[in-house]
Every structure is written in structure tokens, then in C-alpha cells.
Motif scaffolding. Structure first.
Motif, PDB file in Angstrom:
ATOM      1  N   LYS A   1     -44.247 -21.617 -33.545  1.00 22.10           N
ATOM      2  CA  LYS A   1     -43.986 -21.123 -34.994  1.00 22.10           C
ATOM      3  C   LYS A   1     -42.753 -20.496 -35.276  1.00 22.10           C
ATOM      4  N   ARG A   2     -42.253 -19.732 -34.404  1.00 21.86           N
ATOM      5  CA  ARG A   2     -40.919 -19.379 -34.488  1.00 21.86           C
ATOM      6  C   ARG A   2     -39.686 -20.364 -34.736  1.00 21.86           C
ATOM      7  N   TRP A   3     -40.025 -21.431 -33.907  1.00 29.32           N
ATOM      8  CA  TRP A   3     -38.873 -22.377 -33.916  1.00 29.32           C
ATOM      9  C   TRP A   3     -39.121 -23.395 -35.137  1.00 29.32           C
ATOM     10  N   LEU A   4     -40.467 -23.650 -35.581  1.00 25.89           N
ATOM     11  CA  LEU A   4     -40.544 -24.520 -36.854  1.00 25.89           C
ATOM     12  C   LEU A   4     -40.161 -23.659 -38.141  1.00 25.89           C
ATOM     13  N   LYS A   5     -40.166 -22.314 -38.152  1.00 24.54           N
ATOM     14  CA  LYS A   5     -39.940 -21.450 -39.325  1.00 24.54           C
ATOM     15  C   LYS A   5     -38.190 -21.569 -39.473  1.00 24.54           C
ATOM     16  N   LYS A   6     -37.664 -21.778 -38.434  1.00 23.56           N
ATOM     17  CA  LYS A   6     -36.044 -21.959 -38.596  1.00 23.56           C
ATOM     18  C   LYS A   6     -36.046 -23.326 -39.613  1.00 23.56           C
ATOM     19  N   PHE A   7     -36.775 -24.082 -39.624  1.00 21.23           N
ATOM     20  CA  PHE A   7     -36.436 -25.249 -40.557  1.00 21.23           C
ATOM     21  C   PHE A   7     -36.865 -24.970 -41.963  1.00 21.23           C
ATOM     22  N   ASP A   8     -37.543 -23.795 -42.402  1.00 22.67           N
ATOM     23  CA  ASP A   8     -38.005 -23.391 -43.630  1.00 22.67           C
ATOM     24  C   ASP A   8     -36.712 -23.215 -44.557  1.00 22.67           C
ATOM     25  N   SER A   9     -36.021 -24.112 -44.975  1.00 21.66           N
ATOM     26  CA  SER A   9     -34.704 -24.076 -45.654  1.00 21.66           C
ATOM     27  C   SER A   9     -34.652 -23.577 -46.639  1.00 21.66           C
ATOM     28  N   ASP A  10     -35.759 -23.291 -47.654  1.00 17.46           N
ATOM     29  CA  ASP A  10     -35.832 -22.594 -48.817  1.00 17.46           C
ATOM     30  C   ASP A  10     -36.406 -21.453 -48.473  1.00 17.46           C
ATOM     31  N   ARG A  11     -36.938 -20.927 -47.378  1.00 14.86           N
ATOM     32  CA  ARG A  11     -37.378 -19.570 -47.038  1.00 14.86           C
ATOM     33  C   ARG A  11     -38.436 -19.172 -48.040  1.00 14.86           C
ATOM     34  N   ASP A  12     -39.504 -20.193 -48.238  1.00 16.00           N
ATOM     35  CA  ASP A  12     -40.518 -19.843 -49.045  1.00 16.00           C
ATOM     36  C   ASP A  12     -41.913 -19.503 -48.118  1.00 16.00           C
ATOM     37  N   GLY A  13     -41.618 -19.462 -47.010  1.00 16.82           N
ATOM     38  CA  GLY A  13     -42.689 -19.105 -45.885  1.00 16.82           C
ATOM     39  C   GLY A  13     -43.457 -20.254 -45.481  1.00 16.82           C
ATOM     40  N   LYS A  14     -43.118 -21.516 -46.250  1.00 14.20           N
ATOM     41  CA  LYS A  14     -43.902 -22.820 -46.033  1.00 14.20           C
ATOM     42  C   LYS A  14     -43.080 -23.857 -45.374  1.00 14.20           C
ATOM     43  N   ILE A  15     -43.771 -24.881 -44.783  1.00 13.90           N
ATOM     44  CA  ILE A  15     -43.105 -25.963 -44.328  1.00 13.90           C
ATOM     45  C   ILE A  15     -43.396 -26.961 -45.052  1.00 13.90           C
ATOM     46  N   SER A  16     -42.488 -27.591 -45.690  1.00 13.81           N
ATOM     47  CA  SER A  16     -42.828 -28.862 -46.543  1.00 13.81           C
ATOM     48  C   SER A  16     -42.674 -30.212 -45.926  1.00 13.81           C
ATOM     49  N   ARG A  17     -42.992 -31.244 -46.364  1.00 11.89           N
ATOM     50  CA  ARG A  17     -42.888 -32.525 -45.627  1.00 11.89           C
ATOM     51  C   ARG A  17     -41.400 -32.733 -45.327  1.00 11.89           C
ATOM     52  N   GLU A  18     -40.354 -32.515 -46.217  1.00 11.00           N
ATOM     53  CA  GLU A  18     -38.949 -32.712 -45.618  1.00 11.00           C
ATOM     54  C   GLU A  18     -38.722 -31.841 -44.449  1.00 11.00           C
ATOM     55  N   GLU A  19     -38.938 -30.352 -44.619  1.00  7.70           N
ATOM     56  CA  GLU A  19     -38.710 -29.909 -43.653  1.00  7.70           C
ATOM     57  C   GLU A  19     -39.229 -29.978 -42.537  1.00  7.70           C
ATOM     58  N   LEU A  20     -40.369 -30.314 -42.267  1.00 11.85           N
ATOM     59  CA  LEU A  20     -41.240 -30.954 -41.119  1.00 11.85           C
ATOM     60  C   LEU A  20     -40.474 -32.327 -40.373  1.00 11.85           C
ATOM     61  N   GLN A  21     -40.135 -33.289 -41.399  1.00 17.82           N
ATOM     62  CA  GLN A  21     -39.401 -34.221 -40.977  1.00 17.82           C
ATOM     63  C   GLN A  21     -38.112 -33.774 -40.467  1.00 17.82           C
ATOM     64  N   ASP A  22     -37.443 -32.943 -41.066  1.00 21.42           N
ATOM     65  CA  ASP A  22     -36.013 -32.371 -40.420  1.00 21.42           C
ATOM     66  C   ASP A  22     -36.318 -31.990 -38.944  1.00 21.42           C
ATOM     67  N   ALA A  23     -37.463 -31.005 -38.789  1.00 18.84           N
ATOM     68  CA  ALA A  23     -37.685 -30.497 -37.645  1.00 18.84           C
ATOM     69  C   ALA A  23     -37.761 -31.563 -36.566  1.00 18.84           C
ATOM     70  N   VAL A  24     -38.713 -32.572 -36.745  1.00 17.49           N
ATOM     71  CA  VAL A  24     -38.945 -33.611 -35.503  1.00 17.49           C
ATOM     72  C   VAL A  24     -37.755 -34.474 -35.440  1.00 17.49           C
ATOM     73  N   ARG A  25     -36.837 -34.779 -36.474  1.00 16.06           N
ATOM     74  CA  ARG A  25     -35.771 -35.451 -36.309  1.00 16.06           C
ATOM     75  C   ARG A  25     -34.822 -34.790 -35.479  1.00 16.06           C
ATOM     76  N   PHE A  26     -34.795 -33.235 -35.595  1.00 11.92           N
ATOM     77  CA  PHE A  26     -33.859 -32.559 -34.534  1.00 11.92           C
ATOM     78  C   PHE A  26     -34.364 -32.709 -33.177  1.00 11.92           C
ATOM     79  N   THR A  27     -35.298 -32.929 -32.773  1.00  4.20           N
ATOM     80  CA  THR A  27     -35.753 -33.028 -31.371  1.00  4.20           C
ATOM     81  C   THR A  27     -35.324 -34.167 -30.726  1.00  4.20           C
TER      82      THR A  27
END
Length: 95
Positions: free
Chosen positions: A22-48
Motif C-alpha cells: 500500500k505504501r509503495w502504490l501510494k507513491k504513484f498517486d500523482s495528483d495526491r487525491d488519496g485514490k489510485i486511478s487507472r493511469e496511476e496504476l498503469q504507471d506503477a506496474v510499468r515502473f516494475t
């Protein structure tokens, strides 16, 4: 922003606790709204280093998104943990 894991399990999966994930994934919350969008999730997985097709990231959000708003919030994070274990080769462990 690497995934800090406890190592690899015997079956080759990355091991981490639910809180670490959860802490790792929240680092990709680029707009800091406390939620993970489709685009943010895609960025997180591509980063791996994984290739996350449009279909797969939609499926991840849809699987995790219980209220259907297109975002994964803190309450729905456990659904995403289950998806990560089934699809992304991660193993969530208790430490």
C-alpha cells in the motif's frame, strides 16, 4: 521508487506485506487525491518492468473498484492486493 520486498519466495514471487504494498502504490498517486486511478496504476506496474496492457489495467481497476467510480481508494486496496497476487506475481505475507 523501487518495490522494496522481503525477497523472492520459493516460487519466484516477490514477497511483501500488505502495508508495504500500500505504501509503495501510494507513491504513484500523482495528483495526491488519496485514490489510485487507472493511469496511476498503469504507471506503477510499468515502473516494475511489467507491460501492462490497456485491457489488463482496466481489469485491475474493475476487479478492485467495488463502487465503480474508476478509482481504487483505501477501502478497496485489499481487492487490488488480491489482483496483484493473482496477476502480477506478488506474494503478500504477514510479518
Amino acid at each position: 521508487m523501487a518495490i522494496k520486498t522481503r525477497g523472492l519466495s520459493k516460487d519466484g514471487c516477490r514477497e511483501m506485506t500488505a502495508e508495504e504494498f500500500k505504501r509503495w502504490l501510494k507513491k504513484f498517486d500523482s495528483d495526491r487525491d488519496g485514490k489510485i486511478s487507472r493511469e496511476e496504476l498503469q504507471d506503477a506496474v510499468r515502473f516494475t518492468g511489467g507491460w501492462f496492457s490497456t485491457w489488463k489495467h482496466r481489469r485491475a481497476v474493475n476487479d478492485a473498484d467495488a463502487d465503480g467510480n474508476g478509482f481504487i481508494d483505501d477501502v478497496e486496496m485489499n481487492n487490488l492486493l488480491e489482483f496483484a497476487q493473482r496477476t502480477l506475481g506478488m506474494k503478500i505475507v504477514a510479518f
